[in-house]
Design a protein around this motif. Sequence first.
Motif, PDB file in Angstrom:
ATOM      1  N   ARG A 287       1.857 -16.976  -8.701  1.00  0.00           N
ATOM      2  CA  ARG A 287       1.380 -15.867  -7.871  1.00  0.00           C
ATOM      3  C   ARG A 287       0.060 -16.232  -7.178  1.00  0.00           C
ATOM      4  O   ARG A 287      -0.108 -16.008  -5.988  1.00  0.00           O
TER       5      ARG A 287
ATOM      6  N   GLN B 292       4.433  11.319   1.960  1.00  0.00           N
ATOM      7  CA  GLN B 292       4.140  12.654   1.427  1.00  0.00           C
ATOM      8  C   GLN B 292       2.945  12.575   0.475  1.00  0.00           C
ATOM      9  O   GLN B 292       2.624  11.508  -0.046  1.00  0.00           O
ATOM     10  N   PRO B 293       2.314  13.749   0.214  1.00  0.00           N
ATOM     11  CA  PRO B 293       1.278  13.756  -0.828  1.00  0.00           C
ATOM     12  C   PRO B 293       1.867  13.288  -2.169  1.00  0.00           C
ATOM     13  O   PRO B 293       3.066  13.486  -2.427  1.00  0.00           O
ATOM     14  N   LEU B 294       1.023  12.688  -2.995  1.00  0.00           N
ATOM     15  CA  LEU B 294       1.503  12.088  -4.250  1.00  0.00           C
ATOM     16  C   LEU B 294       2.356  13.037  -5.110  1.00  0.00           C
ATOM     17  O   LEU B 294       3.404  12.611  -5.620  1.00  0.00           O
TER      18      LEU B 294
ATOM     19  N   ALA C  30       7.269   7.940   1.179  1.00  0.00           N
ATOM     20  CA  ALA C  30       5.970   7.697   0.540  1.00  0.00           C
ATOM     21  C   ALA C  30       4.800   8.207   1.380  1.00  0.00           C
ATOM     22  O   ALA C  30       3.653   8.081   0.964  1.00  0.00           O
TER      23      ALA C  30
ATOM     24  N   GLY D 156       0.768  -1.247   0.000  1.00  0.00           N
ATOM     25  CA  GLY D 156       0.000   0.000   0.000  1.00  0.00           C
ATOM     26  C   GLY D 156       0.794   1.289   0.000  1.00  0.00           C
ATOM     27  O   GLY D 156       0.214   2.362   0.138  1.00  0.00           O
TER      28      GLY D 156
ATOM     29  N   LEU E 229      -0.459 -16.308  -3.215  1.00  0.00           N
ATOM     30  CA  LEU E 229      -1.306 -15.302  -2.540  1.00  0.00           C
ATOM     31  C   LEU E 229      -2.628 -15.871  -2.039  1.00  0.00           C
ATOM     32  O   LEU E 229      -3.174 -15.387  -1.058  1.00  0.00           O
TER      33      LEU E 229
ATOM     34  N   ASP F 184       7.487  -4.218 -10.659  1.00  0.00           N
ATOM     35  CA  ASP F 184       6.852  -4.005  -9.360  1.00  0.00           C
ATOM     36  C   ASP F 184       7.293  -5.151  -8.456  1.00  0.00           C
ATOM     37  O   ASP F 184       6.774  -6.258  -8.564  1.00  0.00           O
ATOM     38  N   ARG F 185       8.308  -4.920  -7.666  1.00  0.00           N
ATOM     39  CA  ARG F 185       8.968  -5.867  -6.766  1.00  0.00           C
ATOM     40  C   ARG F 185       9.923  -6.806  -7.510  1.00  0.00           C
ATOM     41  O   ARG F 185       9.668  -7.195  -8.644  1.00  0.00           O
TER      42      ARG F 185
ATOM     43  N   MET G 168       8.754 -18.236  -4.994  1.00  0.00           N
ATOM     44  CA  MET G 168       9.142 -16.883  -5.459  1.00  0.00           C
ATOM     45  C   MET G 168      10.266 -16.990  -6.484  1.00  0.00           C
ATOM     46  O   MET G 168      10.247 -16.343  -7.531  1.00  0.00           O
TER      47      MET G 168
ATOM     48  N   GLN H 260      10.630 -12.694   2.904  1.00  0.00           N
ATOM     49  CA  GLN H 260      10.986 -14.045   3.370  1.00  0.00           C
ATOM     50  C   GLN H 260      12.152 -13.963   4.366  1.00  0.00           C
ATOM     51  O   GLN H 260      12.194 -14.729   5.328  1.00  0.00           O
TER      52      GLN H 260
ATOM     53  N   GLU I 107       6.290  -8.892  -9.872  1.00  0.00           N
ATOM     54  CA  GLU I 107       6.624 -10.172  -9.225  1.00  0.00           C
ATOM     55  C   GLU I 107       5.834 -10.338  -7.939  1.00  0.00           C
ATOM     56  O   GLU I 107       5.618  -9.338  -7.237  1.00  0.00           O
ATOM     57  N   PRO I 108       5.462 -11.541  -7.523  1.00  0.00           N
ATOM     58  CA  PRO I 108       5.554 -12.692  -8.410  1.00  0.00           C
ATOM     59  C   PRO I 108       4.577 -12.519  -9.577  1.00  0.00           C
ATOM     60  O   PRO I 108       3.515 -11.951  -9.408  1.00  0.00           O
TER      61      PRO I 108
ATOM     62  N   ARG J  22      -8.650   0.839   0.174  1.00  0.00           N
ATOM     63  CA  ARG J  22      -9.009   0.274  -1.144  1.00  0.00           C
ATOM     64  C   ARG J  22     -10.185  -0.676  -1.024  1.00  0.00           C
ATOM     65  O   ARG J  22     -10.864  -0.968  -1.992  1.00  0.00           O
TER      66      ARG J  22
END
Length: 211
Positions: free
Chosen positions: A50, A189-191, A187, A13, A54, A95-96, A70, A105, A39-40, A149
């Motif tokens: 994935r 801070q405002p976007l 992160a 998040g 998950l 993304d990761r 992984m 892990q 990833e995954p 969300r």
Amino acid sequence: MQGRFITIEGIEGVGKSTNLAFVAEWFRQQGATVVVTREPGGTEIGERIRRLILDTPGAGLSATGELLLMFAARAEHLHSLIEPALQRGEVVICDRFTDATFAYQGGGRELDTAAIATLETLVQGSLRPHLTLLLDADTRLSAERVAGRGAAKDRFEQEREAFFGRVREAYLQRAAAEPQRIRVIDASQPLPAVQADLRHILEKEFSKTNK
Ligand code: Z5A
């Protein structure tokens, strides 16, 4: 622009998905061909792994099983998507990646980081990201954003705050050990401020005049 491998990391998040689009657009504006992946996942087999990771209830998957899955997903991802794109000179934004394995892990599940490093070398050889953007915020803020969300929680999102505290700490330790590669962005801070920081880092590292 030469092939570049950029990864985005952070606890749940913190805005990885939101800012991935921003980073991809910045590279497109530089004239790069951009591949966005995660990833995954990222390949058909990777996305199946994935779902296995998950969606399997906690007790159904051991920490070591999770670690190996992984890296199994990562091996497929490197072989069929990341390495070919880098060889074509494209920019891969993921993304990761393996820093998440050390953080989740290693830090979160408390598995042996030397064993993770061995798997990293086995699967990746010497390939490492050129730049890692670590979005950092405290665990309470990240949990609030995830709750905001309103989606169903996956296996990781059901973990307690202490788990995410260890994950965050492991990320920050990695950033302190590799400050050239891993850049920490506040992160909370405002976007617009987060994206101003990202732009500043990208311009310093990759803008056309700097190549
Ligand atoms: N995992 C692992 O254990 N080991 C590994 O090796 C790898 C992964 C590779 C899936 O990852 C899980 O896999 C992950 C770790 C594990 N589980 N966890 N936790 P994932 O990346 O798919 O899941 P995630 O971390 O939960 O990502 P996410 O939920 O999609 O979060 P995000 O992408 O960082 O955040 P976001 O969706 O962009 O933003 C969240 C909300 O905050 C959203 O409403 C935004 O509009 C809002 N937002 C974002 N930035 C701001 C700012 N600056 N201000 C205000 N609001 C904001």
